[in-house]
Write an enzyme that holds these catalytic residues in place. Structure first.
Site, PDB file in Angstrom:
ATOM      1  CG  ASP A 407      -2.216   1.328   1.317  1.00 10.96           C
ATOM      2  OD1 ASP A 407      -2.418   1.417   0.498  1.00 10.96           O
ATOM      3  OD2 ASP A 407      -2.059   1.414   2.283  1.00 10.96           O
ATOM      4  CD  GLU A 410      -0.061   5.120  -4.179  1.00  4.67           C
ATOM      5  OE1 GLU A 410       0.260   5.362  -3.006  1.00  4.67           O
ATOM      6  OE2 GLU A 410      -0.782   3.934  -4.425  1.00  4.67           O
ATOM      7  CG  ASP A 482      -8.131   4.665   0.443  1.00  4.30           C
ATOM      8  OD1 ASP A 482      -7.776   3.369   0.685  1.00  4.30           O
ATOM      9  OD2 ASP A 482      -7.344   5.285   1.019  1.00  4.30           O
TER      10      ASP A 482
HETATM   11  C1  GLC Z   1      -5.152   3.738   2.922  1.00  2.00           C
HETATM   12  C2  GLC Z   1      -5.526   2.259   1.710  1.00  2.00           C
HETATM   13  C3  GLC Z   1      -6.182   1.689   3.025  1.00  2.00           C
HETATM   14  C4  GLC Z   1      -5.568   1.396   4.250  1.00  2.00           C
HETATM   15  C5  GLC Z   1      -5.235   2.472   5.298  1.00  2.00           C
HETATM   16  C6  GLC Z   1      -4.282   2.146   6.210  1.00  2.00           C
HETATM   17  O1  GLC Z   1      -5.835   4.121   3.209  1.00  2.00           O
HETATM   18  O2  GLC Z   1      -5.639   2.476   1.031  1.00  2.00           O
HETATM   19  O3  GLC Z   1      -6.636   0.326   1.969  1.00  2.00           O
HETATM   20  O4  GLC Z   1      -6.999   0.396   5.095  1.00  2.00           O
HETATM   21  O5  GLC Z   1      -4.912   3.249   3.958  1.00  2.00           O
HETATM   22  O6  GLC Z   1      -3.371   0.778   6.181  1.00  2.00           O
END
Ligand code: GLC
Length: 815
Positions: A407, A410, A482
């Protein structure tokens, strides 16, 4: 200096500056040079290189620099000289392959791509061709009459992108609106459709890029890179399927996923402590809601520090994971690239000592803020950093972690203004953020994939990523970040996944239920129904929202959700074989109707553009949660309502009743759908009977059945079971070809389930056999959980069945 000279210099300087701001296109060819596997064309203001990668794939590069770039993170194949012939005519050159022809106009230098019949597939806009404004390079293509554009990866908007413009710049976009752009992934590949023809176009430039499909103009479709080379591949295949195959020949395909990773996955930001996780797993099993995976979001770590556990919340991770495994649950942990700057913290100390972090031009490590506070970031474009990061999973793998969720790659930092001067290794070609940004996430996923694959003792690692670049499918699945709990978002997610499928990413999904907030009962229930037909099927919810498990929305929703998840598990043999197809030819699991019904205008209608095929033959019509009657379009062919068995002729718009418990699903005539008994997870063995559903239709169909151990790599050494199942409409025959491979199927018996057949006498390899009548219920109705509520009848119907032994020799059933 005299005044006159000064003035002249100033004027010249001024006009040079002004000229830089004006668009300047490639001029006439002054020199032609054929080298090993390329043709280089020189013009006064830039040169061009042409290479042929396959009879259907031609690469065009244009640059003002002295040399051409040889490096790509996306492309894994090489060009070859033997694939074309070049002939010279007065004003043009003609490059011909077995599949197409590239006309190269000499003055000015312009390209026209034609298919074998001489029809133009794609051509430069005659006036502008490839042009520069300063450093920015754009190729302008003539927009063909009625041309449609599909693909471009994770992009919002309509299936047909005509009239829209898009930017590629991987962006952490919390709760993006359903028309938001750019999102997290960059896949600069699209397919153009016109005059019953199709072509593909892939811009391989990692800088920020822009695509214009006739937005604010009626003259051209264009693509722009803000810096670097014009570097694109033209794909001249006649079908969308062929184009996807060529594109994935070029950029690679996914490996066979583990069986568990295509089951249902439960996520939450975040489940903790360990007791909660165990009780969650138990509840799934008690309630008989099948599921394979539980996620650990950021709270599992000590102060969000990667490669650690929070000892209070998870004092004995190994023990907990073993207990989960005992219940048939695999697990996935989130991994974020930000490494907390903290003396004594292992990952920080190692990265610093081995010099693995992204750097400012003065050699100091870049520091930015993300979950753990101030962080350094591994330079995933540095092979050394990839190696280190990959090896650092040893602890997690030893604890029993099965999957890795990449995650914030980017990369995301608080403030969302990553400084452009930060430098990365770029596999030895040091460059600024402007060039490495869009591949950072992909290289993180690659490093995670390659590293964990080495550590996992022959098991298939599961990698999920948010940010991506073309070719990501070789390493990871994608989820669309998200999203919001809104109907519009549910539909957007379907299109994002379908578009990713058109763009080489067969394994993709969205946060079912909508991440950023709370869903209504109706929305959650509908979304779970649709999600059951999504390649990557995961429910996720953000921190501080109400509970969002299948049982959190009341008894009725719980039943609906159980029914649809159970159906996914029943259809698992079909789904697994569909993933196999993705590994072979790149065909996605969720198939936009633009793949098989490319030139049917109605599939692009806003009412129907969300419909797709789940694999070869299951048509899913996603409908909103607040309407109990919806319109559905059935394209050419015959279609059976999954629940009622009613058969409809295609090319028809239908009004259908869509109460909360019913998602409209149709099966194509000629369909071959292997199914199994419901299991609660991939770990559980189904009954040893495969239910092979065959739907009578007027056209032929072949389904490639594939089975293996569901994990590991022994399939690569011949341990698989594969056979073609062929429905021949004209000959009234179903043939199972001899089995290939030496894996023993988990099914001893094949029970043919024959839909739409009237006769009851069949022949199996010339011996007469009598079919039985059998009652089926594909997706049960909701039972009468509320004694005074309205009971909803199950949807039972009768089909014919025939039991046959699952022998490895060829079998023909005829009627
Ligand atoms: C980001 C991710 C989400 C995750 C959050 C906390 O927003 O896109 O899926 O739950 O971070 O890690």
């Amino acid at each position: 200096m005299n005044r006159f000279l000064k003035l002249t210099i100033l004027l010249l300087y001024g006009s040079a500056l002004q000229a830089q701001q004006l668009s300047k296109s490639l001029s006439a060819i002054t020199n032609i040079q054929e080298t090993n596997e390329s043709i280089v064309l020189t013009t006064v203001n830039g040169k061009v290189r042409i290479q042929v990668y396959a009879p259907t794939v031609i690469r065009i590069q244009a640059t003002k620099e002295p040399t051409f770039s040889e490096f790509s993170y996306a492309v894994i194949t090489k060009p070859s000289k033997g694939l074309y012939k070049l002939t010279k005519q007065e004003d043009k050159l003609i490059l011909k392959t077995d599949s197409c022809e590239l006309v190269i106009m000499q003055n000015p230098l312009r390209f026209i791509l034609k298919d074998n019949s001489g029809t133009v597939l794609n051509e430069d806009e005659a006036a502008f061709g490839t042009s520069w404004i300063g450093e920015e390079v754009t190729t302008y293509k003539k927009m063909q009459e009625e041309e449609r554009f599909i693909g471009l990866g994770e992009k919002t908007g309509n299936l047909n992108r005509r009239g829209e413009g898009y930017t590629n710049w991987n962006t952490d976009f919390f709760a993006y609106p359903s028309n938001g752009d750019p999102l997290y992934a960059t896949i600069p590949f699209y397919i153009g459709l016109h005059h019953q023809k199709a072509y593909g176009l892939f811009l391989d430039n990692t800088h920020k890029s822009h695509f214009n499909f006739g937005a604010s103009n009626n003259r051209f479709a264009s693509f722009t890179a803000e810096l670097g080379e014009m570097n694109y591949y033209l794909i001249a295949n006649s079908t969308v399927e062929g184009i996807i195959k060529s594109y994935t020949d070029l950029t690679g395909r996914m490996e066979m996923p583990s069986l568990w990773s295509i089951g249902f996955q439960q996520c939450r930001y975040s489940y903790y402590p360990d007791k909660e996780v165990i009780s969650l797993a138990k509840t799934f099993r008690e309630k008989k809601i099948p599921a394979d995976v539980i996620y650990f979001d950021i709270h599992y770590m000590d102060q969000y520090k990667i490669f650690t556990w929070d000892n209070k919340r998870f004092p004995e991770p190994k023990k907990m994971l073993t207990e989960l495994d005992g219940m048939g649950f695999k697990n996935v942990v989130i991994v974020d690239p930000g490494i907390k700057v903290e003396n004594g913290y292992k990952a920080y100390e190692e990265g610093k000592a081995q010099d693995l972090f992204l750097k400012y031009p003065d050699g100091t490590n870049y520091t930015g803020q993300v979950w753990p506070g101030w962080c350094h970031f591994p330079d995933f474009t540095n092979p050394k950093a990839r190696e280190w990061w990959g090896a650092s999973f040893k602890g997690y793998v030893n604890d029993g972690i099965d999957g890795f969720w990449n995650d914030m790659n980017e990369p995301a930092t608080w403030g969302q203004r990553f400084p452009d001067l930060v430098e990365a290794n770029f596999d030895g070609k040091k460059t600024s953020h402007r060039e490495w940004h869009n591949v950072f996430g992909m290289q993180m996923a690659r490093s995670t994939f390659e590293g964990t694959k080495k550590l996992m003792n022959g098991k298939r690692p599961f990698i999920l990523t948010r940010a991506a670049y073309s070719g990501i499918q070789r390493y990871s699945a994608i989820w669309t970040g998200d999203n919001r709990p809104e109907d519009d978002h549910m539909m957007t997610g379907v299109r994002l996944v379908n578009s990713l499928g058109l763009s080489g990413v067969a394994n993709a999904g969205y946060d079912v239920g909508g991440f950023a907030g709370e869903a209504s009962k109706e929305l959650f229930s509908r979304w779970m129904q649709i999600g059951a037909f999504c390649p990557f099927f995961r429910s996720h919810k953000m921190v501080d929202a109400k509970d969002s498990e299948p049982w959190s929305y009341g008894e009725k929703v719980e039943e609906i959700v159980r029914n649809y998840i159970s159906f996914r598990y029943k259809v698992m043999p079909y789904l697994y074989a569909t993933f196999y197809e993705a590994t072979q030819n790149g065909m996605p699991v969720a198939r936009s109707l633009a793949i098989n019904y490319t030139h049917d205008p109605l599939i692009y209608d806003w009412k129907y553009q969300n419909q797709y095929l789940f694999g070869q033959s299951i048509l899913v019509a996603p409908v909103v949660s607040y309407k109990e009657i919806n319109k559905v379009y059935l394209p050419a062919g015959e279609w059976y309502d999954l629940n009622t068995e009613s058969m409809y002729q295609g090319k028809q718009e239908l009004y259908v009743e869509t109460p909360m418990e019913t998602l409209p699903i149709y099966i194509k005539g000629g369909a071959i759908i292997p199914m199994q008994s419901v299991v609660q997870s991939a770990k559980e063995m189904p009954f040893d009977t495969m239910y092979l559903h065959v739907y009578k239709g007027s056209s032929n169909n072949t389904f490639v059945y594939y089975e293996d151990a569901g994990d590991g790599y022994e399939n690569n050494a011949g341990k698989y079971y594969k056979r073609d199942i062929i429905f021949n409409a004209a000959k009234n025959e179903l043939t199972l070809t001899a089995v290939e491979g030496n894996f023993v199927s988990k099914f001893k018996t094949i029970k043919l389930m024959l839909h739409g057949f009237n006769n009851t006498t069949f022949k199996a390899n010339e011996n007469a056999v009598q079919a039985n009548r059998e009652i089926v219920e594909m997706i049960p109705g909701v039972s009468q959980f509320d004694p005074i509520g309205k009971s909803i009848d199950g949807k039972k119907s009768t089909v014919l069945s025939l039991n046959i032994k699952n022998a490895s020799s060829k079998l023909t059933v005829s009627w």
